[in-house]
Design a protein around this motif. Structure first.
Motif, short mmCIF file in Angstrom:
data_model
loop_
_atom_site.label_atom_id
_atom_site.label_comp_id
_atom_site.label_asym_id
_atom_site.label_seq_id
_atom_site.Cartn_x
_atom_site.Cartn_y
_atom_site.Cartn_z
N LEU A 14 0.83 -1.20 0.00
CA LEU A 14 0.00 0.00 0.00
C LEU A 14 0.87 1.25 0.00
O LEU A 14 0.61 2.20 -0.75
N ARG A 15 1.92 1.25 0.83
CA ARG A 15 2.86 2.39 0.83
C ARG A 15 3.47 2.59 -0.55
O ARG A 15 3.56 3.71 -1.04
N GLY A 16 3.90 1.48 -1.15
CA GLY A 16 4.50 1.57 -2.48
C GLY A 16 3.52 2.06 -3.53
O GLY A 16 3.85 2.91 -4.35
N PHE A 17 2.30 1.54 -3.49
CA PHE A 17 1.28 1.94 -4.46
C PHE A 17 0.94 3.41 -4.32
O PHE A 17 0.86 4.15 -5.31
N ILE A 18 0.75 3.86 -3.08
CA ILE A 18 0.41 5.27 -2.83
C ILE A 18 1.55 6.17 -3.31
O ILE A 18 1.32 7.19 -3.95
N SER A 19 2.77 5.78 -3.00
CA SER A 19 3.92 6.56 -3.43
C SER A 19 4.02 6.62 -4.95
O SER A 19 4.27 7.68 -5.54
N LEU A 20 3.79 5.48 -5.61
CA LEU A 20 3.84 5.42 -7.06
C LEU A 20 2.76 6.29 -7.69
O LEU A 20 3.02 7.07 -8.62
N VAL A 21 1.53 6.20 -7.19
CA VAL A 21 0.43 7.00 -7.72
C VAL A 21 0.70 8.49 -7.51
O VAL A 21 0.52 9.30 -8.42
N LEU A 116 17.50 -5.97 9.94
CA LEU A 116 17.05 -7.15 9.20
C LEU A 116 18.20 -7.92 8.55
O LEU A 116 18.02 -9.06 8.15
N ARG A 117 19.37 -7.32 8.43
CA ARG A 117 20.44 -7.92 7.64
C ARG A 117 20.87 -9.29 8.12
O ARG A 117 21.34 -10.10 7.34
N LYS A 118 20.71 -9.60 9.39
CA LYS A 118 21.10 -10.90 9.92
C LYS A 118 20.00 -11.94 9.78
O LYS A 118 20.23 -13.12 10.00
N VAL A 119 18.82 -11.50 9.42
CA VAL A 119 17.67 -12.40 9.42
C VAL A 119 17.22 -12.79 8.01
O VAL A 119 16.83 -13.92 7.78
N ILE A 120 17.27 -11.86 7.08
CA ILE A 120 16.71 -12.11 5.75
C ILE A 120 17.66 -11.63 4.66
O ILE A 120 18.59 -10.87 4.90
N ARG A 121 17.36 -12.07 3.46
CA ARG A 121 18.04 -11.54 2.27
C ARG A 121 17.10 -10.52 1.64
O ARG A 121 15.90 -10.62 1.75
N GLY A 122 17.68 -9.57 0.93
CA GLY A 122 16.85 -8.59 0.23
C GLY A 122 16.56 -7.34 1.03
O GLY A 122 15.83 -6.48 0.57
N GLU A 123 17.12 -7.24 2.23
CA GLU A 123 16.90 -6.04 3.02
C GLU A 123 17.52 -4.82 2.37
O GLU A 123 17.22 -3.69 2.73
N VAL A 124 18.34 -5.05 1.36
CA VAL A 124 18.99 -3.95 0.64
C VAL A 124 17.94 -3.06 -0.04
O VAL A 124 18.17 -1.86 -0.19
N LEU A 125 16.79 -3.61 -0.43
CA LEU A 125 15.74 -2.78 -1.03
C LEU A 125 15.24 -1.74 -0.05
O LEU A 125 15.03 -0.58 -0.41
N LEU A 126 15.04 -2.15 1.19
CA LEU A 126 14.60 -1.21 2.21
C LEU A 126 15.69 -0.18 2.49
O LEU A 126 15.41 1.00 2.65
N PHE A 127 16.96 -0.63 2.51
CA PHE A 127 18.06 0.30 2.72
C PHE A 127 18.15 1.31 1.58
O PHE A 127 18.34 2.50 1.81
N LEU A 165 10.46 0.60 -5.23
CA LEU A 165 11.26 -0.17 -4.27
C LEU A 165 10.38 -0.79 -3.18
O LEU A 165 10.58 -1.95 -2.79
N LEU A 166 9.40 -0.05 -2.70
CA LEU A 166 8.51 -0.59 -1.67
C LEU A 166 7.63 -1.72 -2.22
O LEU A 166 7.37 -2.70 -1.53
N LEU A 167 7.18 -1.59 -3.46
CA LEU A 167 6.40 -2.68 -4.08
C LEU A 167 7.26 -3.93 -4.24
O LEU A 167 6.80 -5.05 -3.98
N ALA A 168 8.52 -3.76 -4.64
CA ALA A 168 9.43 -4.90 -4.76
C ALA A 168 9.66 -5.54 -3.39
O ALA A 168 9.67 -6.76 -3.26
N LEU A 169 9.83 -4.71 -2.37
CA LEU A 169 10.02 -5.22 -1.02
C LEU A 169 8.77 -5.96 -0.54
O LEU A 169 8.86 -7.02 0.08
N ALA A 170 7.59 -5.42 -0.83
CA ALA A 170 6.33 -6.08 -0.44
C ALA A 170 6.22 -7.44 -1.11
O ALA A 170 5.80 -8.42 -0.48
#
Length: 192
Positions: A14-21, A116-127, A165-170
């Motif tokens: 939702l954050r990503g969609f709102i930002s994109l719109v 998040l870096r120790k827990v998951i992969r892909g946190e770079v999108l949020l960074f 970026l937020l949509l990709a993270l979602a």
């Protein structure tokens, strides 16, 4: 934290969609009046802030890091309320409010990604989203008098990139949720 994000993937989307719109509307209507930009920004900040705060409160019992998402939500809500309550803000003040919101949310996103870096992969999108937000906020503070109309394009680009970026993270967070449910208790992405 990955469980919080995987449960909150809809909020991220939702954050990503709102930002994109918001970014697309600002790009296609560059001659927009300052008041309309203020209304669009206020709605964007409020909706995004409420979505983040609700997701954080819903997950407060399952994760100790819920307060980071709540903090980001409160930043957005505060910026939206200020923008709605003071519609006669000058162009410079509006630009500074937008810059402060970007700076604050960027710092929170970067802190969350480091945690998040120790827990998951892909946190770079949020960074990356946080880094872009911080860079935009700093630029706005260094050049506040550039004029709101000239900054509409910069605001549009920022919102579009942040939204993507937020949509990709979602999308990744949704996958984390389905992957997490299939794993034995206690395992994480990086422990496999």
């Amino acid at each position: 934290m990955n469980e919080l994000l995987s449960k909150s993937w809809r909020s991220l989307a939702l954050r990503g969609f709102i930002s994109l719109v918001f970014g697309i509307l600002a790009a296609f209507w560059p001659g927009i009046t300052l008041l309309w930009l203020l209304v669009m920004f206020a709605a964007y900040a409020l909706i995004q802030g409420v979505a983040s705060a609700v997701a954080a409160v819903q997950n407060r019992k399952t994760n100790g890091d819920w307060w980071l998402m709540l903090l980001w939500g409160l930043v957005g809500i505060g910026a939206g309320v200020i923008a709605f309550m003071l519609p006669n803000l000058t162009a410079v003040v509006l630009v500074l409010v937008i810059g402060a919101t970007a700076l604050g949310s960027g710092i929170v996103d970067m802190v969350m990604s480091v945690r998040l870096r120790k827990v998951i992969r892909g946190e770079v999108l949020l960074f990356l989203n946080g880094l872009i937000s911080v860079a935009f906020g700093v630029f706005v503070f260094f050049f506040p008098g550039a004029g709101a109309l000239a900054l509409v394009w910069l605001i549009a680009m920022y919102a579009i990139v942040s939204g993507l970026l937020l949509l990709a993270l979602a999308w990744r967070a949704k996958k984390w949720g389905t992957d997490y449910e299939e794993w034995p208790h206690g395992l994480t992405h990086k422990s496999l």
